[in-house]
Write an enzyme that holds these catalytic residues in place. Structure first.
Site, PDB file in Angstrom:
ATOM      1  N   ASP A   1       0.828  -1.201   0.000  1.00 33.86           N
ATOM      2  CA  ASP A   1       0.000   0.000   0.000  1.00 33.86           C
ATOM      3  C   ASP A   1       0.870   1.262   0.000  1.00 33.86           C
ATOM      4  O   ASP A   1       1.966   1.263   0.559  1.00 33.86           O
ATOM      5  CB  ASP A   1      -0.908  -0.026   1.244  1.00 33.86           C
ATOM      6  CG  ASP A   1      -2.072   0.950   1.118  1.00 33.86           C
ATOM      7  OD1 ASP A   1      -2.303   1.461   0.005  1.00 33.86           O
ATOM      8  OD2 ASP A   1      -2.743   1.205   2.136  1.00 33.86           O
TER       9      ASP A   1
ATOM     10  N   ARG B   1      -0.795   8.901 -10.107  1.00 34.93           N
ATOM     11  CA  ARG B   1      -0.800   7.699  -9.257  1.00 34.93           C
ATOM     12  C   ARG B   1      -0.153   6.496  -9.950  1.00 34.93           C
ATOM     13  O   ARG B   1       0.492   5.673  -9.325  1.00 34.93           O
ATOM     14  CB  ARG B   1      -2.244   7.331  -8.889  1.00 34.93           C
ATOM     15  CG  ARG B   1      -2.934   8.332  -7.992  1.00 34.93           C
ATOM     16  CD  ARG B   1      -4.395   7.932  -7.764  1.00 34.93           C
ATOM     17  NE  ARG B   1      -4.511   6.583  -7.215  1.00 34.93           N
ATOM     18  CZ  ARG B   1      -4.341   6.288  -5.925  1.00 34.93           C
ATOM     19  NH1 ARG B   1      -4.079   7.247  -5.058  1.00 34.93           N
ATOM     20  NH2 ARG B   1      -4.467   5.060  -5.509  1.00 34.93           N
TER      21      ARG B   1
ATOM     22  N   ASN C   1     -10.635  -3.191  -6.029  1.00 32.95           N
ATOM     23  CA  ASN C   1      -9.896  -2.202  -6.821  1.00 32.95           C
ATOM     24  C   ASN C   1     -10.572  -1.836  -8.145  1.00 32.95           C
ATOM     25  O   ASN C   1     -10.216  -0.825  -8.769  1.00 32.95           O
ATOM     26  CB  ASN C   1      -8.452  -2.664  -7.093  1.00 32.95           C
ATOM     27  CG  ASN C   1      -7.562  -2.621  -5.871  1.00 32.95           C
ATOM     28  OD1 ASN C   1      -6.580  -3.356  -5.771  1.00 32.95           O
ATOM     29  ND2 ASN C   1      -7.881  -1.751  -4.909  1.00 32.95           N
TER      30      ASN C   1
ATOM     31  N   ARG D   1     -11.803   1.744  -8.673  1.00 34.57           N
ATOM     32  CA  ARG D   1     -10.911   2.890  -8.954  1.00 34.57           C
ATOM     33  C   ARG D   1     -11.227   3.481 -10.333  1.00 34.57           C
ATOM     34  O   ARG D   1     -11.856   2.820 -11.162  1.00 34.57           O
ATOM     35  CB  ARG D   1      -9.463   2.418  -8.895  1.00 34.57           C
ATOM     36  CG  ARG D   1      -9.115   1.970  -7.500  1.00 34.57           C
ATOM     37  CD  ARG D   1      -7.647   1.736  -7.293  1.00 34.57           C
ATOM     38  NE  ARG D   1      -7.436   1.464  -5.883  1.00 34.57           N
ATOM     39  CZ  ARG D   1      -6.320   1.726  -5.230  1.00 34.57           C
ATOM     40  NH1 ARG D   1      -5.296   2.243  -5.845  1.00 34.57           N
ATOM     41  NH2 ARG D   1      -6.220   1.457  -3.948  1.00 34.57           N
TER      42      ARG D   1
ATOM     43  N   ARG E   1       2.200  -5.069   5.913  1.00 35.38           N
ATOM     44  CA  ARG E   1       1.414  -4.058   5.199  1.00 35.38           C
ATOM     45  C   ARG E   1       2.149  -2.734   5.277  1.00 35.38           C
ATOM     46  O   ARG E   1       2.422  -2.223   6.371  1.00 35.38           O
ATOM     47  CB  ARG E   1       0.011  -3.902   5.777  1.00 35.38           C
ATOM     48  CG  ARG E   1      -0.771  -2.847   4.978  1.00 35.38           C
ATOM     49  CD  ARG E   1      -2.200  -2.663   5.381  1.00 35.38           C
ATOM     50  NE  ARG E   1      -2.830  -1.737   4.442  1.00 35.38           N
ATOM     51  CZ  ARG E   1      -4.055  -1.853   3.964  1.00 35.38           C
ATOM     52  NH1 ARG E   1      -4.802  -2.856   4.325  1.00 35.38           N
ATOM     53  NH2 ARG E   1      -4.557  -0.971   3.123  1.00 35.38           N
TER      54      ARG E   1
END
Ligand code: FPP
Length: 248
Positions: free
Chosen positions: A24, A37, A72, A75, A190
């Site tokens: 992440d 991004r 996801n 998105r 993570r």
């Protein structure tokens, strides 16, 4: 630590058999640099190689990365497309190098939603690397832990027509889970500052040690990984028992 001190590279005493990673922070990493991004994802994909190499050197048998979750798809379209393109590129380019080093590649998740070309590439890459006996790199793509449990129950039922689920035990279901070929993760890492598991390997991480770090994934260097592995080595894993019992 001085500049020439490389003691952090030393292999830790207790090495996990399986490391799972939620990568992440790619978006924030890019934003901090005024970049789109997608640049963060590209940088993140680059990090994976160093990570796999170091895990392999440490004698870790399995590494599983969360590349694309079932959630996801929500998105923006251009980000989803660029993640797919990155996945294709990764399979086409990176895997050759990995295979040369004995890496076996597996992909888990509901692959039916991917386009036919990507599905074919996934199958071919898995077949090409199936005989490799080094580390197994699993890419979780369109994966969700709840989906995994449901599909396992459905597969079990198809294999046992007429049998009641009342008879179903944990050991019966385990072979139908998508990661049945691997031991459960010992360590879940993570990055990116959040401390949640986001529907990743829910069944399999029941006894995993959880390492959460603020470091954003593209900055998660081999040094950071070595730190996580040392942290893991310091843990007293009791699996619900007491230490003495585990020792015996
Ligand atoms: C989370 O960061 C990361 C992802 C959703 C994708 C992870 C994918 C890669 C590292 C590259 C693909 C890897 C392979 C092997 C092809 P985020 O976008 O949620 O970051 P943010 O929380 O900062 O917004």
């Amino acid at each position: 630590m001085n500049a020439s001190d490389s003691s952090w590279l030393a292999e830790p005493a207790a090495v996990p058999a399986h490391v799972a990673v939620i990568m992440d922070g790619n978006g924030r990493w890019a934003k901090q640099r005024g970049l789109p991004r997608t640049f963060g994802h590209t940088s993140g994909a680059r990090q994976v190689r160093a990570m796999v190499e170091h895990c392999q050197q440490c004698g870790i048998g399995y590494i599983t990365i969360f590349a694309f979750s079932s959630e996801n798809w929500k998105r923006p379209d251009d980000e989803v497309s660029s993640l797919m393109a990155l996945f294709v590129l990764y399979l086409e380019k990176e895997v050759g190098a990995m295979s040369a080093r004995g890496v076996r590649l597996k992909v888990v998740g509901d692959l039916t939603r991917f386009d036919a070309r990507l599905q074919r590439l996934i199958r071919e890459t898995e077949e090409k690397t199936a005989g490799n006996s080094g580390i197994t790199l699993t890419v979780a793509a369109n994966y969700g832990g709840r989906w995994d449990m449901l599909q396992a129950v459905r597969l079990w039922q198809a294999a046992h027509p007429g049998e009641s689920v009342q008879a179903l035990g944990e050991e019966d279901l385990a072979p139908f889970l998508s990661m049945a070929y691997a031991p459960d993760p010992d360590l879940l890492i993570r990055t990116g500052g959040e401390s949640r598991v986001s529907n990743f390997l829910l069944w399999q991480i029941a006894y995993a040690e959880m390492f959460f770090t603020d470091v954003l994934w593209p900055d998660f260097s081999v040094k950071e990984l070595a730190h996580a592995l040392s942290w893991y080595a310091s843990k007293d894993r009791r699996f619900g028992a007491v230490s003495e019992r585990v020792a015996t």
